[in-house]
Design a protein around this motif. Structure first.
Motif: not given
Lengths: 499, 119
Positions: A140, A152, A155-156, A159, A162-163, B26, B32, B35, B39, B93-94, B97-98, B100-101, B105, B113
């Motif tokens: 984390l 940015a 961030a990609v 992610l 993370l996955i 996944l 996203l 996904k 998860m 957290v995921a 981030l999504i 932000r993405i 974008y 992406l």
């Protein structure tokens, strides 16, 4: 006091990590001093612990005084003490780098300390489920730190990390479930005994081994499972790439070793040859593929990331051979790689800040423009190739001798070939730095090619240079610690002595 | 024989099905958010596996009363409580981030992406 040391190593950074967030109510600049103070205490404790383990042997700690097979146990032997000391020293050293280079928010320092908590916890725990929890705390914090880059794309990358990282950790957790189903215990020492009694051939035990080791190799980033790593390392801020490249995979590899030697033991590897050979095979593929991918990169940080894939292959091969010499060598290479790779990432940060160069081609002729950064980079690169008297040489030497003594010839061939491949990509960079004609930056020595940092201060501070030079010096000086480390390891990793 | 296994081990089949669905989402979903949902389903499969391990035929809840035994094992429940907390944090957290993405974008589709990311 001494008996509380293992738990303090986890408590100190997690408490210290909460302070910067609270302090943001008062001051925006409180993060750095608090982190430095916390990590100075952490380093002192880790040093004391390493000294006690070196002189007095393994230290056990029962969390909350619960009787041992039922409660959580913290165990510190020679290997964990060395890893904890490495974590403290690298984390403290990189703070000097972060002061000018890093994201400066208080939240960043909180996450930084949280990452140190997770890593220290993984190093001292003696319980497989506790290991999972600390693995996820580490994860984390690392995902958050990677995403703290300004662009940015960070961030990609985070992610993706993370996955893939979550799938790895979840597979490990599933493996823990299998072990719990077979034995009813989670304590590593207890598991080792009960697994031996049940028999290593049991399908449940084999499945547990496959799931746990498979999950951890994702975190270590061995070859087919490494895909998160280059993006994460290349897109994170420089401080973070140096920090996670030095420690996160290293401690994951440590966790893999703990699972191999403390839970399944060397006897399991001997009794189930297919497990050992799969691991050795995976490591060898990783060594060759990582080097080959590194040679083909144009971005220096991506090249260093692929180089990690190959070096961790080397470490895992050493541990899977599992003779005392090979294990000592793999440990030395694990610790040495952390210092060298962290230093290399820090050096690329210095060079990029001074000149804007981040590609292999862009490094041409920079040797005279960034003398300190380039010299340290070259030194660390040669240490990584394995030029004596650097630590990279000692680690590889022990692993090769171990493989020769065990008469595993294919591994010997791969190890030697990997050194040549490592030379191929690092020599290319060193040659560009010192012997190539400058290409793009010619005649523009101080005319603004270098990006100017906020407020007109120099983009590279003395602290950043000190970190880079310090890593280069340490890459040679660590050799002096090898005999002590070897002795402590042989004394405190008892399964190795049975051979 | 097979019918017997189906009748007694159906909880394990549910675990396998959940793990399969989660992994498939996944790997295969381009979205996203989907996904991340995959998860979660994958992790839920693991949670159910632990819970199912704790079960004991005719067992009582692990609260000690006089003559209350046999009890189901409380340990996996406690472990999974921790793992659920970890799972929730990861999802948070995921999703952050999504967000932000998406704000940078303007897409949640992985293929689009990739094209934006590598240009």
């Amino acid at each position: 006091m001494i008996e509380q040391l293992p738990v303090l190593l986890v408590v100190v950074p997690i408490v210290g990590g909460a302070v910067p967030l609270v302090a943001s109510l008062v001051s925006d600049r409180a993060g750095w001093p608090i982190a430095t103070l916390t990590l100075a205490v952490h380093t002192a404790l880790a040093g004391w612990l390493a000294w006690s383990v070196g002189t007095g042997g393994t230290i056990d700690y029962a969390v909350g005084d619960f009787a041992i097979p039922y409660g959580i146990e913290l165990v510190v032997d020679g290997l964990s003490a060395a890893v904890v000391l490495l974590i403290s020293v690298v984390a403290l050293g990189l703070l000097a780098y972060a002061r000018r280079a890093g994201p400066r928010s208080n939240a960043f320092y909180s996450q930084y300390l949280l990452l140190v908590t997770g890593l220290s916890g993984m190093a001292v725990t003696g319980d497989v489920f506790n290991l999972y929890v600390f693995l996820e705390i580490t994860g984390l914090a690392a995902y958050g730190l990677v995403a703290s880059g300004r662009e940015a794309s960070a961030a990609v990358a985070a992610l993706k990390y993370l996955i893939i990282g979550t799938v790895g950790a979840s597979l490990y957790l599933l493996g823990v479930g299998y072990l719990l189903a077979v034995t009813g215990t989670l304590n590593m020492a207890d598991l080792a005994g009960k697994l031996a009694a049940i028999g290593y051939g049991s399908p449940l035990v084999l499945t547990a081994f496959a799931l746990m080791v498979g999950g951890l190799t994702v975190k270590v980033a061995l070859f087919p499972l490494h895909t998160w790593q280059p993006d994460a390392y290349a897109n994170a801020p420089d401080t973070v790439s140096a920090f996670i490249s030095a420690l996160v995979s290293t401690v994951a590899a440590y966790a893999l070793v703990r699972v191999l030697f403390s839970v399944f033991t060397v006897d399991f590897l001997t009794a189930v040859p297919v497990a050992r050979w799969t691991l050795v095979g995976l490591a060898c593929v990783s060594i060759v593929a990582g080097s080959a991918l590194a040679v083909s990169q144009t971005n220096v940080q991506r090249m260093l990331a692929y180089s990690s894939v190959s070096q961790f292959g080397l470490v895992v091969a050493g541990f899977a051979i599992a003779t005392p010499t090979a294990v000592v060598g793999a440990t030395i290479h694990l610790l040495g790689h952390a210092v060298m790779k962290g230093g290399l990432f820090a050096a690329t940060g210095v060079i990029e800040r001074e000149t804007g160069a981040s590609t292999v081609g862009g490094y041409a002729g920079l040797g005279s423009r960034v003398p300190v950064g380039a010299a340290s980079f070259a030194g660390l690169a040669l240490a990584m190739v394995g030029v004596p008297p650097a630590i990279g040489f000692v680690g590889k030497w022990y692993i090769v001798v171990g493989a020769v003594r065990a008469e595993i010839w294919p591994v010997v061939v791969v190890l030697l070939a990997s050194t040549l491949l490592t030379l191929a990509y690092f020599a290319k960079l060193v040659e560009r730095l010192y012997f190539a004609e400058p290409t793009i930056y010619e005649g523009d020595d101080d005319a603004g090619a270098a990006p100017v940092a906020d407020g007109g201060e120099s983009p590279v501070s003395a602290g950043m240079l000190a970190v880079v030079v310090g890593a280069a010096v340490l890459a040679v000086a660590l050799v002096a610690a090898v005999p002590t480390l070897e002795q402590t390891l042989l004394e405190t990793l008892p399964p190795l002595l049975d051979q | 024989m097979i019918l017997d296994l189906l009748q007694t081990h159906y909880n394990y089949y549910a675990v396998v099905v959940l793990l399969g669905i989660g992994l498939y989402m996944l790997v295969d979903s381009d979205n996203l958010v989907k996904k991340v949902i995959g998860m979660n389903i994958f992790q839920t499969g693991i949670f159910l596996f632990f819970i199912t391990l704790a079960f004991r035929a005719g067992g009582n809840p692990p609260v000690i009363t006089e003559g209350g035994g046999p009890y189901v094992s409380p340990l996996p429940h406690v472990l999974i409580l921790t793992a659920i907390v970890v799972g929730v944090s990861l999802t948070a957290v995921a999703l952050a981030l999504i967000i932000r993405i998406y704000s940078e974008y303007g897409t949640l589709d992985e293929e689009t992406l990739k094209q934006l990311y590598y240009d």
